[in-house]
Design an enzyme around this catalytic site. Structure first.
Site, short mmCIF file in Angstrom:
data_model
loop_
_atom_site.label_atom_id
_atom_site.label_comp_id
_atom_site.label_asym_id
_atom_site.label_seq_id
_atom_site.Cartn_x
_atom_site.Cartn_y
_atom_site.Cartn_z
N CYS A 163 -3.47 1.24 6.86
CA CYS A 163 -3.73 0.63 8.17
C CYS A 163 -4.33 1.63 9.14
CB CYS A 163 -2.43 0.10 8.77
SG CYS A 163 -1.71 -1.20 7.80
N GLU A 201 7.73 3.02 14.74
CA GLU A 201 8.55 3.47 13.60
C GLU A 201 8.46 4.98 13.54
OE1 GLU A 201 8.70 -0.05 10.47
OE2 GLU A 201 6.75 0.91 10.45
N GLU A 238 3.89 -3.91 12.48
CA GLU A 238 2.88 -2.87 12.30
C GLU A 238 1.74 -3.53 11.56
OE1 GLU A 238 0.72 -0.50 10.41
OE2 GLU A 238 2.47 0.41 9.46
N ASN A 285 0.81 -1.23 0.00
CA ASN A 285 0.00 0.00 0.00
C ASN A 285 0.84 1.29 0.00
OD1 ASN A 285 0.75 -0.43 2.65
ND2 ASN A 285 -1.18 0.28 3.52
C1 SIN Z 1 0.14 1.82 6.68
O1 SIN Z 1 -0.93 1.83 6.13
O2 SIN Z 1 0.62 0.76 7.08
C2 SIN Z 1 0.96 3.06 6.93
C3 SIN Z 1 0.19 4.30 6.89
C4 SIN Z 1 1.02 5.52 7.19
O3 SIN Z 1 2.25 5.43 7.33
O4 SIN Z 1 0.44 6.58 7.31
#
Ligand code: SIN
Length: 491
Positions: free
Chosen positions: A299, A471, A265, A167
């Site tokens: 996410c 992170e 994550e 993604n």
């Molecule tokens: C993710 O969807 O895993 C990361 C989203 C983000 O870094 O904003």
């Protein structure tokens, strides 16, 4: 509204770029494999425009061995020396921003505007960690007895493995590789099969920047055999993974016998809570960003929108107007707002969640079914039952559902009624409401009156089944460092 206009004339420049690579990068060599290559397609045209080697397990092992060989010299470099290389890498990424963004849009489908933003976001981690390692300090602890000095130093963890999702093809590897390399670790990274090309391009720029052979290898191919080598290896001392909770749990289990450090994550299912006293425009803007950033394929996407009943009708009307104005189509087309979804499974999941909610009493406010291909029309549902699939599982697409609530207690209870706890969002103008929700909500991150919380400067990560570790920020560097306590007697 779908448009296929202007597709083919906007894709040309990428194929002329030497950043379109069809080899893996192992031990400082660009390498193929004897197995049949894996094709990479464009989620909008469905055209196969690239391919990657399907590496053997022996080739993956070679990358691990090279990372182990490269580790001592890389770890011994001064933090400033490693930082200088990371800084050159950052500069090259920015100089090649447009090609990288086109590559992201081509293999992932996201709109070019968002792809450009992703390059900036991902490069930001390299920028940040280029300096951060020079600010990583030890400790002197007051001694409990005379004549002793108690010191704590940081050391790099060693060889690290990274497995990243489709993604954010650039940002997710950048936020793993940058702190790892800054800390003095070496890394073997596995890109997703669906979007591997951006990571290869990034590695090419890393090679140009002077990252020594073996310090960063990119192993392409299928997840299971590569994952087996990386997780079983005694040499690999840490695994960092972004992806589903299901796969994260499997990886954690596979890493247990070798007691690797883990950063995971994982899934999100984020709630957005909108209170009666929220500013309506802010609430709508928050929902737009938190839901539709990255086509909903994030996410941290707001999956469940809980709206207090006093503002609910006004919010649904205003949000519905915005959603109905959104256009899904070719990510290279300026007139579009969002691109296609990644694959057919993603489309099927959105369709399933929409139909499940509608058949259980939800009302369609804007949007509707997929018109075909991998296009998912931005859609808003109201009166979604609290137990609908849309509120229970991550949808990972541009489908938003509103659930009403009366009291703060109800809203927080529903928000916390999930095994996940990555991000959450709250819109209110009352500091007391914000403070109480911020305290009671079970998530690693909270956005207050904003749907955009991600930055290299802050710790990104979750609680509950959303994962382990952080992170970004100095916390992200610590994930790649071991503490060594030295008790010096006889002073
Ligand atoms: C993710 O969807 O895993 C990361 C989203 C983000 O870094 O904003």
């Amino acid at each position: 509204m779908i448009s296929k206009a202007g597709v083919n004339d906007m894709r040309g420049s990428l194929t002329e770029s030497d950043l379109l690579i069809s080899k893996a990068y192992v031990a400082g060599q660009w390498t193929g494999s004897d197995a049949a290559p894996i094709a990479v397609d464009d989620p909008f045209t469905l055209e196969e425009f690239g391919e990657i080697p399907d590496l053997s397990q022996a080739q993956v092992q070679q990358a691990v061995d090279a990372a182990a060989d490269a580790f001592p010299a890389w770890a011994r470099k001064l933090p400033k020396e490693r930082g200088d290389i990371l800084r050159r890498w950052f500069d090259l990424i920015i100089a090649n921003k447009e090609d990288l963004a086109r590559l992201i849009t081509r293999e992932n489908g996201k709109h070019l505007r968002e792809a450009r933003a992703e390059v900036d976001y991902g490069a930001g981690f390299i920028d940040f960690y280029a300096d951060e390692a020079t600010r990583s300090y030890g400790e002197i602890i007051p001694a409990p007895v005379p004549g002793r000095r108690l010191m704590v130093e940081t050391e790099p963890v060693g060889v690290c493995a990274a497995i990243t999702p489709w993604n954010f093809p650039l940002a997710m590897v950048a936020r793993k590789a940058a702190p790892a390399l800054a800390a003095g670790c070496t890394m073997v990274a596995k890109p997703p099969e669906l979007t591997p090309l951006t990571m290869l391009a990034l590695a090419k720029l890393g090679e140009e920047a002077g990252i020594p052979a073996g310090v960063l290898s990119i192993v392409t191919g299928h997840a299971a055999p590569i994952g087996e080598v990386l997780t079983k290896s005694q040499v690999v001392r840490k695994l960092t993974f972004t992806g589903s909770t299901h796969v994260g749990a499997m990886l954690a289990e596979a890493c247990a016998p070798t007691i690797k450090r883990l950063s995971l994550e994982l899934g999100g299912n984020a709630p957005l809570l909108i209170f009666d006293d929220a500013d309506l425009d802010t609430a709508v803007e928050t929902a737009m960003v938190a839901k539709f950033r990255n086509c909903g394929q994030s996410c941290v996407a707001a999956n469940r929108i809980y709206v207090q009943n006093g503002i609910r009708d006004r919010f649904v009307k205003a949000f519905g107007t915005k959603v109905s104005e959104m256009k899904a189509g070719d990510g290279f087309d300026d007139a579009m707002d969002i691109g296609p979804l990644i694959d057919e499974r993603a489309i099927a999941k959105v369709d399933e969640h929409r139909e499940d909610a509608l058949s259980n009493g939800a009302t369609l406010i804007a949007g509707g079914p997929s018109p075909g291909g991998r296009i998912s029309v931005p859609t808003l549902l109201s009166d979604v039952p609290a137990n609908a699939k849309l509120t229970q599982e991550e949808t990972f697409g541009p489908l938003a559902g509103v659930v009403g609530f009366d009291t703060m207690e109800d809203a927080v209870r529903m928000a916390n009624d999930t095994p996940f706890g990555l991000a959450s969002y709250v819109c209110s103008s009352d500091p007391a409401t914000i403070a109480r929700v911020g305290r009671d909500i079970e998530s690693g991150m909270v956005g207050v009156n904003t749907g955009l919380i991600s930055t290299p400067l802050a710790p990104f990560g979750g609680v509950k089944m959303s994962g382990l570790g952080r992170e970004g920020s100095h916390h992200g560097l610590a994930e790649y460092q071991n503490l060594k306590y030295i008790c010096h007697a006889g002073l």
